[in-house]
Design an enzyme around this catalytic site. Structure first.
Site, mmCIF file in Angstrom:
data_model
loop_
_atom_site.group_PDB
_atom_site.id
_atom_site.type_symbol
_atom_site.label_atom_id
_atom_site.label_comp_id
_atom_site.label_asym_id
_atom_site.label_seq_id
_atom_site.Cartn_x
_atom_site.Cartn_y
_atom_site.Cartn_z
ATOM 1 N N GLN A 16 -14.246 -5.553 10.007
ATOM 2 C CA GLN A 16 -13.955 -6.218 8.742
ATOM 3 C C GLN A 16 -13.146 -7.491 8.987
ATOM 4 O O GLN A 16 -12.744 -7.785 10.109
ATOM 5 C CB GLN A 16 -13.184 -5.297 7.801
ATOM 6 C CG GLN A 16 -11.808 -4.890 8.299
ATOM 7 C CD GLN A 16 -11.082 -3.975 7.325
ATOM 8 O OE1 GLN A 16 -11.676 -3.387 6.424
ATOM 9 N NE2 GLN A 16 -9.779 -3.841 7.497
ATOM 10 N N GLY A 17 -12.929 -8.242 7.930
ATOM 11 C CA GLY A 17 -12.051 -9.402 7.991
ATOM 12 C C GLY A 17 -12.498 -10.476 8.961
ATOM 13 O O GLY A 17 -13.686 -10.775 9.087
ATOM 14 N N ASP A 37 -14.550 -1.861 17.420
ATOM 15 C CA ASP A 37 -13.546 -1.502 16.419
ATOM 16 C C ASP A 37 -13.269 -0.012 16.548
ATOM 17 O O ASP A 37 -14.123 0.749 17.030
ATOM 18 C CB ASP A 37 -14.034 -1.825 15.009
ATOM 19 C CG ASP A 37 -12.893 -1.933 14.002
ATOM 20 O OD1 ASP A 37 -12.546 -3.069 13.608
ATOM 21 O OD2 ASP A 37 -12.343 -0.893 13.603
ATOM 22 N N ARG A 144 8.655 -10.277 7.789
ATOM 23 C CA ARG A 144 7.634 -10.203 8.836
ATOM 24 C C ARG A 144 8.288 -10.159 10.214
ATOM 25 O O ARG A 144 7.787 -10.752 11.162
ATOM 26 C CB ARG A 144 6.671 -11.399 8.733
ATOM 27 C CG ARG A 144 5.709 -11.355 7.566
ATOM 28 C CD ARG A 144 4.691 -10.252 7.703
ATOM 29 N NE ARG A 144 3.756 -10.199 6.584
ATOM 30 C CZ ARG A 144 3.929 -9.493 5.486
ATOM 31 N NH1 ARG A 144 5.029 -8.756 5.340
ATOM 32 N NH2 ARG A 144 3.028 -9.494 4.528
ATOM 33 N N TYR A 147 6.264 -8.218 13.119
ATOM 34 C CA TYR A 147 4.955 -8.870 13.171
ATOM 35 C C TYR A 147 5.087 -10.264 13.775
ATOM 36 O O TYR A 147 4.334 -10.634 14.686
ATOM 37 C CB TYR A 147 4.353 -8.952 11.772
ATOM 38 C CG TYR A 147 3.036 -9.691 11.714
ATOM 39 C CD1 TYR A 147 1.860 -9.085 12.138
ATOM 40 C CD2 TYR A 147 2.966 -11.006 11.239
ATOM 41 C CE1 TYR A 147 0.649 -9.758 12.096
ATOM 42 C CE2 TYR A 147 1.760 -11.687 11.190
ATOM 43 C CZ TYR A 147 0.608 -11.061 11.621
ATOM 44 O OH TYR A 147 -0.584 -11.737 11.581
ATOM 45 N N VAL A 180 -4.797 -15.085 4.992
ATOM 46 C CA VAL A 180 -6.255 -15.000 4.938
ATOM 47 C C VAL A 180 -6.649 -13.854 4.014
ATOM 48 O O VAL A 180 -6.134 -12.736 4.128
ATOM 49 C CB VAL A 180 -6.858 -14.774 6.342
ATOM 50 C CG1 VAL A 180 -8.383 -14.799 6.274
ATOM 51 C CG2 VAL A 180 -6.344 -15.836 7.315
ATOM 52 N N ASP A 181 -7.565 -14.132 3.108
ATOM 53 C CA ASP A 181 -8.019 -13.126 2.141
ATOM 54 C C ASP A 181 -8.990 -12.170 2.827
ATOM 55 O O ASP A 181 -10.174 -12.453 2.967
ATOM 56 C CB ASP A 181 -8.688 -13.812 0.951
ATOM 57 C CG ASP A 181 -8.878 -12.857 -0.233
ATOM 58 O OD1 ASP A 181 -8.570 -11.662 -0.078
ATOM 59 O OD2 ASP A 181 -9.334 -13.314 -1.293
ATOM 60 N N PRO A 183 -9.890 -7.703 3.683
ATOM 61 C CA PRO A 183 -9.646 -6.337 3.192
ATOM 62 C C PRO A 183 -8.272 -5.809 3.585
ATOM 63 O O PRO A 183 -7.628 -5.096 2.815
ATOM 64 C CB PRO A 183 -10.770 -5.531 3.849
ATOM 65 C CG PRO A 183 -11.883 -6.514 4.015
ATOM 66 C CD PRO A 183 -11.200 -7.814 4.366
ATOM 67 N N ARG A 205 2.791 -19.293 -2.384
ATOM 68 C CA ARG A 205 3.212 -19.975 -1.163
ATOM 69 C C ARG A 205 2.096 -20.811 -0.529
ATOM 70 O O ARG A 205 2.318 -21.462 0.486
ATOM 71 C CB ARG A 205 3.759 -18.960 -0.160
ATOM 72 C CG ARG A 205 2.732 -18.055 0.478
ATOM 73 C CD ARG A 205 3.397 -16.963 1.299
ATOM 74 N NE ARG A 205 2.446 -16.254 2.139
ATOM 75 C CZ ARG A 205 2.734 -15.191 2.877
ATOM 76 N NH1 ARG A 205 3.970 -14.712 2.868
ATOM 77 N NH2 ARG A 205 1.823 -14.606 3.636
#
EC number: 1.1.1.-
Length: 245
Positions: A16-17, A37, A144, A147, A180-181, A183, A205
């Protein structure tokens, strides 16, 4: 003629993504793509695309990576995408959170590169692309902590590999997206106490007024995977709509 004709590309997080968008974009440009994956069911969605093979792979498992490597004779491009986003400051980050994030975001790339790089060196050519983020050494981002620390490490790893093997025909770059849009992002938004407000905060933002799409990141991936970027190595490529300005 495709921009990636004849190239063999191995990538992680292909279900995905960004990983999925990149796999499709690579294949459309003529590459043979081996998309991996941990989620075998979601990964099957790629099997309908010409030029894409799929393999179930946990990138934190050294034995699984080595097994995959033995099944592949040649590799031109390795794209390390798999990652995890932990929400919170250092006070919200338990040791288990720290270890898990570093294992998925950094150690997995170390394992993938160390396993596949010898094949590239034997070929005297190879191209490694790592997924980092502007939430790293590029920009401090609220909540964050671990991350961003892990993604800063990815930038350091990228530059080190590029410097060590540039004379052996190896290129290594990383991509640093903003929001980034995908899932994964939508899942994180839904997990917040107020998802509607969380989405508004993400959009607020963005200086462009919108989030980046996975397909837009995939365009950059294609460029870096292609011979058009033959003189590009050791760089952190920002694609964030100006968020880091």
């Amino acid at each position: 003629m495709g921009r990636l004709d004849g190239k063999v590309i191995v990538l992680s997080a292909g279900a995905q993504g960004i990983g999925k968008a990149a796999a499709i974009a690579f294949a459309k440009e003529g590459a043979k793509v081996i998309a991996t994956d941990i989620n075998g069911e979601k990964l099957k969605e790629l099997e309908s695309y010409k030029g894409i093979e799929t393999r179930v792979l946990d990138v934190t498992k050294k034995d699984q990576i080595e097994k995959l490597s033995k099944e592949i004779d040649r590799i031109d491009v390795l794209f390390n995408v798999a990652g995890f986003v932990h929400h919170g400051s250092i006070l919200d980050c338990e040791e288990a959170d720290w270890d898990f994030t570093m294992n998925v975001n950094v150690r997995s790339m170390y394992l993938m590169i160390k396993t596949f790089l010898p094949k590239m060196l034997a070929q005297k050519s190879g191209n490694i692309i790592n997924m980092s983020s502007v939430a790293s050494s590029i920009k401090g981002v609220v909540n964050r902590c671990v991350y961003s620390t892990s993604k800063a490490a990815v930038i350091g790893l990228t530059k080190s590999v590029a410097a060590d093997f540039i004379e052996q025909g190896i290129r290594c770059n990383c991509i640093c997206p903003g929001t980034v849009d995908t899932p994964s992002l939508r899942e994180r938004i839904e997990a917040r106490p107020d998802p509607e407000q969380a989405l508004k905060d993400f959009l607020a933002r963005q200086k462009t007024g919108r989030m980046c799409t996975a397909e837009e990141v995939a365009h950059l991936c294609v460029y870096l995977a292609s011979d058009e970027a033959a003189y590009v190595t050791g760089n952190a490529h920002i694609i964030d709509g100006g968020w880091s300005l």
